[in-house]
Design a protein around this motif. Structure first.
Motif, PDB file in Angstrom:
ATOM      1  N   GLU A  47      -4.027   9.459  -9.718  1.00 20.81           N
ATOM      2  CA  GLU A  47      -4.971   9.114  -8.835  1.00 20.81           C
ATOM      3  C   GLU A  47      -6.268   9.194  -9.468  1.00 20.81           C
ATOM      4  O   GLU A  47      -6.924   8.288  -9.312  1.00 20.81           O
ATOM      5  CB  GLU A  47      -4.977  10.122  -7.736  1.00 20.81           C
ATOM      6  CG  GLU A  47      -3.820  10.261  -6.620  1.00 20.81           C
ATOM      7  CD  GLU A  47      -3.654  11.019  -5.552  1.00 20.81           C
ATOM      8  OE1 GLU A  47      -4.496  12.038  -5.835  1.00 20.81           O
ATOM      9  OE2 GLU A  47      -2.746  10.898  -4.690  1.00 20.81           O
ATOM     10  N   GLU A  83       9.732   7.871  -4.621  1.00 19.94           N
ATOM     11  CA  GLU A  83       8.182   7.662  -5.356  1.00 19.94           C
ATOM     12  C   GLU A  83       7.968   8.948  -6.428  1.00 19.94           C
ATOM     13  O   GLU A  83       7.520   8.443  -7.586  1.00 19.94           O
ATOM     14  CB  GLU A  83       7.174   8.135  -4.255  1.00 19.94           C
ATOM     15  CG  GLU A  83       5.996   8.199  -4.794  1.00 19.94           C
ATOM     16  CD  GLU A  83       4.979   8.449  -3.777  1.00 19.94           C
ATOM     17  OE1 GLU A  83       3.746   9.459  -4.297  1.00 19.94           O
ATOM     18  OE2 GLU A  83       4.708   8.096  -2.695  1.00 19.94           O
ATOM     19  N   ASP A 138       0.798  -1.250   0.060  1.00 17.72           N
ATOM     20  CA  ASP A 138      -0.053  -0.103  -0.089  1.00 17.72           C
ATOM     21  C   ASP A 138       0.864   1.238   0.197  1.00 17.72           C
ATOM     22  O   ASP A 138       1.622   1.596   0.912  1.00 17.72           O
ATOM     23  CB  ASP A 138      -0.905   0.033   1.201  1.00 17.72           C
ATOM     24  CG  ASP A 138      -1.897   1.177   1.319  1.00 17.72           C
ATOM     25  OD1 ASP A 138      -1.648   1.898   0.481  1.00 17.72           O
ATOM     26  OD2 ASP A 138      -2.781   0.968   2.165  1.00 17.72           O
ATOM     27  N   PRO A 139       0.770   2.055  -1.097  1.00 19.58           N
ATOM     28  CA  PRO A 139       1.793   3.120  -1.283  1.00 19.58           C
ATOM     29  C   PRO A 139       1.405   4.210  -0.143  1.00 19.58           C
ATOM     30  O   PRO A 139       2.338   4.902   0.382  1.00 19.58           O
ATOM     31  CB  PRO A 139       1.511   3.748  -2.452  1.00 19.58           C
ATOM     32  CG  PRO A 139       0.215   3.165  -2.819  1.00 19.58           C
ATOM     33  CD  PRO A 139      -0.063   1.852  -2.307  1.00 19.58           C
ATOM     34  N   THR A 140       0.293   4.140   0.392  1.00 26.03           N
ATOM     35  CA  THR A 140      -0.096   5.142   1.401  1.00 26.03           C
ATOM     36  C   THR A 140       0.621   4.861   2.689  1.00 26.03           C
ATOM     37  O   THR A 140       0.709   5.678   3.944  1.00 26.03           O
ATOM     38  CB  THR A 140      -1.657   5.462   1.659  1.00 26.03           C
ATOM     39  OG1 THR A 140      -2.168   4.180   1.849  1.00 26.03           O
ATOM     40  CG2 THR A 140      -2.018   5.781   0.426  1.00 26.03           C
ATOM     41  N   ALA A 141       0.709   3.594   3.028  1.00 27.57           N
ATOM     42  CA  ALA A 141       1.085   2.794   4.312  1.00 27.57           C
ATOM     43  C   ALA A 141       2.574   2.721   4.301  1.00 27.57           C
ATOM     44  O   ALA A 141       3.338   2.853   5.313  1.00 27.57           O
ATOM     45  CB  ALA A 141       0.718   1.457   4.629  1.00 27.57           C
ATOM     46  N   GLU A 142       3.316   2.641   3.052  1.00 28.99           N
ATOM     47  CA  GLU A 142       4.828   2.349   3.105  1.00 28.99           C
ATOM     48  C   GLU A 142       5.362   3.103   1.745  1.00 28.99           C
ATOM     49  O   GLU A 142       5.816   2.588   0.710  1.00 28.99           O
ATOM     50  CB  GLU A 142       4.895   0.925   2.766  1.00 28.99           C
ATOM     51  CG  GLU A 142       6.484   0.309   2.702  1.00 28.99           C
ATOM     52  CD  GLU A 142       6.775  -0.963   2.570  1.00 28.99           C
ATOM     53  OE1 GLU A 142       7.618  -1.451   1.869  1.00 28.99           O
ATOM     54  OE2 GLU A 142       5.646  -2.092   2.689  1.00 28.99           O
ATOM     55  N   SER A 143       5.345   4.574   2.001  1.00 29.42           N
ATOM     56  CA  SER A 143       5.817   5.480   0.781  1.00 29.42           C
ATOM     57  C   SER A 143       7.358   5.455   0.708  1.00 29.42           C
ATOM     58  O   SER A 143       7.996   5.137   1.800  1.00 29.42           O
ATOM     59  CB  SER A 143       5.327   6.841   1.233  1.00 29.42           C
ATOM     60  OG  SER A 143       6.010   7.507   2.483  1.00 29.42           O
ATOM     61  N   ASN A 166       5.710  -0.102  -6.211  1.00 31.54           N
ATOM     62  CA  ASN A 166       4.769  -0.621  -4.947  1.00 31.54           C
ATOM     63  C   ASN A 166       4.703  -2.117  -5.242  1.00 31.54           C
ATOM     64  O   ASN A 166       4.084  -2.762  -4.422  1.00 31.54           O
ATOM     65  CB  ASN A 166       3.421  -0.021  -5.243  1.00 31.54           C
ATOM     66  CG  ASN A 166       3.336   1.374  -5.304  1.00 31.54           C
ATOM     67  OD1 ASN A 166       4.025   1.991  -4.123  1.00 31.54           O
ATOM     68  ND2 ASN A 166       2.807   2.192  -6.117  1.00 31.54           N
TER      69      ASN A 166
END
Length: 483
Positions: free
Chosen positions: A423, A89, A80-85, A102
Motif C-alpha cells: 500500500e 488475495e 477496485d480491490p476494496t470493492a471486489e476483494s 485485479n
C-alpha cells in the motif's frame, strides 16, 4: 461538395457546439492496443465516445478496433480491490500476482466494428482512404501506444494489434499521392516524431512538403506520454486527448460544459490549433504537447541566434500570454529573475522525483525479500504451490486447500507487513505522478518562453520563404474542421 473526414483514433473527438455541422460523408475510426495486455479499457471507452459523437454529426463511421470481429477477449480493465476483494488475495500478494489479481478480461463492446487494426489489414484500408480522398481535406487522429526510435524521429511508431507497427516514415510515404491538406492528432508516447509528416523529407525535417500537412502531438519524439510515466493505471483522464477534444466539443468527458471558452478569436468556431492552445494552458498532466508550427520553430532557429542573450521581457504573442497565465496560476513571480526561478523550481521538483524513485527502489527490495520469506514458508508446508499449472496444484485447488492456505497466510505477521509495504508503494506511485505533473508545468512554462522568443526571432530574422512556410503551417492548423 461534401468532404470526407478521416479519423484514426482511440481518443475522444467532437466538434464545437457553436460550429455548423461537419461537411463530411464518412469517418474512419481506429482504436485499441497492440495486444491484450496493452489494450486498456480506457481506450475502448474513448473509441465508443468518439463513435457516438461522429454518428451524432450524421457521419458514416467506419470503425476498426483491436482484433476486429474475432471472438474472445481483446480488452482488459481493472477492478477496485476494496470493492471486489478475492478470497485468494493473500496468495496473489505473496506470489507477485497482485496486479493481475485485479485485472479482468473481456471482449470489447464497440459497435459496428468492420475489422482489426493489424498492420496487414489496416494498411490497405488506410491507403485506400488516403488515395480516394487525395483531393479532399483529411484529418487523422491516433490514440493508443507508440514506441521510441533510437535512429531518427520519423521511425517512431503507432503500435497496432498483434504487436505490429506503422512508423511515421511509412505513413509519410503513404501520403505522397495527396494534393489536398492533411491534418493529424497523435496522443501516444513519443508521438512528436509524427511532425515529420509535414516535411518533404521525413528524415531531414527542414523543407516543408508541397501539400499542406500539419498536426498536434501529446509529446515529443523522446518522452513518454501521460499514463506511461508512472507505474499505475490512472483513471482521472488528464492526458492530451481529454483536454484537446473537450475543447473541440465544448464538454468534458462527463458531459459538463468546459469551464473556459477556447475560442480565442471569438469567431464562434473552435479550430484544432485553438484546442491545442487550450490544452497547453489547462492540462495538468505529464504531457508536454506541441504542434507542427512549434516543431518548425525548433527546427528553424539558426545556430547563431541561440547565443543571443535572453531578453528580460517577452514579445507580445500567444505563447507569452499562455506563459503569463500559467505563471500566475503557479505563483511564479514575473520579474527579471523569472527564468532563473523557473529552472530552480524545476530542478527542485526533479530532485524530489529522484528521492521518491530511490524510496520506491528500496521498497521494491523490501517487498521482494518479504515475498521470498513468505513463499519459502508456504511452499515448505505445501510444496504443490511451486507448480501452479500442475496436476498436484489442481487437485489441491479442487479440494479447497487454496482457500485454507489463503486464510492462514493472512494471520502471518510477515503478511501484514507485506500488505502495508504494498500500500505504501502504491501511494508512492501517486506521489511520483503528482510530482511529474508539476515538473511538466514548470517545463511547459520554460518552453512557452522559448516559443514566444522563437516566434519573434523568426519575424525579425527569417527570410521570406521561412516566414511563408511558418504562416502556411499556421493556416493549416487554424483551418476550421468545417468548410
Amino acid at each position: 461538395m461534401r468532404k470526407p473526414l478521416l479519423l484514426c483514433c482511440a481518443t475522444a473527438l467532437s466538434l464545437s457546439i457553436t460550429a455548423p455541422s461537419v461537411q463530411a460523408d464518412e469517418a474512419l475510426l481506429i482504436g485499441g492496443g497492440y495486444n491484450l495486455q496493452g489494450s486498456q479499457g480506457q481506450i475502448e471507452l474513448n473509441v465508443k465516445w468518439v463513435q457516438g459523437i461522429l454518428e451524432a454529426q450524421g457521419l458514416q463511421v467506419n470503425t476498426y478496433f483491436t482484433d476486429g470481429l474475432e471472438a474472445g477477449s481483446d480488452v482488459h480493465y481493472m477492478v477496485d480491490p476494496t470493492a471486489e476483494s478475492s478470497p485468494l488475495e493473500p496468495l496473489a500478494r505473496v506470489f507477485g500476482d497482485w496486479d493481475l489479481e485485479n485485472r479482468r478480461y473481456r471482449e470489447n463492446e464497440v459497435a459496428n466494428v468492420l475489422g482489426s487494426t493489424r498492420r496487414e489489414e489496416l494498411e490497405p484500408a488506410l491507403r485506400k482512404t488516403i488515395e480516394r480522398t487525395a483531393e479532399e481535406d483529411l484529418l487523422l487522429v491516433y490514440n493508443g501506444h507508440g514506441s521510441q526510435s533510437y535512429a531518427t524521429p520519423d521511425e517512431v511508431t503507432m503500435n497496432l494489434w498483434d504487436d505490429t507497427t506503422l512508423t511515421a516514415r511509412e505513413l509519410h510515404d503513404m501520403l505522397e499521392p495527396r494534393s489536398a491538406p492533411f491534418r493529424f492528432v497523435f496522443t501516444q508516447c513519443y508521438s512528436g516524431g509524427f511532425h515529420r509528416l509535414a516535411y518533404a523529407d521525413s528524415a531531414q525535417g527542414t523543407k516543408l512538403s508541397e501539400t499542406p500537412r500539419c498536426g498536434f502531438t501529446a509529446e515529443s519524439a523522446y518522452r513518454l506520454a501521460e499514463g506511461c510515466s508512472a507505474s499505475i493505471e490512472s483513471d482521472d483522464y488528464r492526458d492530451y486527448t481529454t483536454f484537446f477534444f473537450a475543447a473541440l466539443s465544448g464538454h468534458e468527458r462527463g458531459g459538463d460544459i468546459i469551464g473556459r471558452d477556447p475560442d480565442r478569436n471569438t469567431d464562434g468556431m473552435i479550430t484544432l490549433r485553438e484546442a491545442h492552445l487550450f490544452t497547453l494552458e489547462e492540462a495538468y498532466s505529464t504531457d508536454l504537447s506541441r504542434s507542427t508550427s512549434e516543431d518548425y520553430l525548433d527546427q528553424w532557429q539558426p545556430w547563431y541566434l541561440r547565443w543571443l542573450p535572453t531578453s528580460a521581457s517577452l514579445p507580445d504573442n500567444e505563447y507569452a500570454a499562455l506563459f503569463r497565465n500559467l505563471a500566475t496560476r503557479h505563483d511564479v513571480a514575473l520579474d527579471e529573475d523569472t527564468h532563473t526561478s523557473l529552472r530552480q523550481a524545476k530542478a527542485d521538483i526533479d530532485q524530489q522525483i529522484q528521492t521518491l524513485s530511490s524510496e520506491r527502489l528500496s521498497l521494491e527490495e523490501q517487498l521482494q525479500q518479504l515475498q521470498y520469506q513468505l513463499q519459502y514458508h508456504l511452499i515448505k508446508q505445501w510444496p504443490e504451490l511451486m507448480g501452479p499449472y500442475t496436476a498436484a496444484y489442481q487437485s489441491m485447488a479442487e479440494a479447497g486447500q487454496l482457500l485454507d492456505i489463503a486464510r492462514l497466510t493472512q494471520l502471518l505477521p510477515e503478511y501484514q507487513q507485506l500488505v502495508q509495504l504494498q500500500e505504501q508503494y502504491a501511494s508512492l506511485d501517486l506521489d511520483m505522478l503528482d510530482r511529474e505533473r508539476l515538473a511538466t508545468q514548470y517545463q511547459k512554462m520554460i518552453r512557452l518562453q522559448r516559443l514566444a522568443q522563437l516566434k519573434q526571432q523568426l519575424a525579425e530574422h527569417g527570410n521570406d520563404v521561412e516566414q511563408a512556410d511558418y504562416q502556411s503551417l499556421l493556416s493549416c492548423e487554424e483551418a476550421p474542421l468545417t468548410r
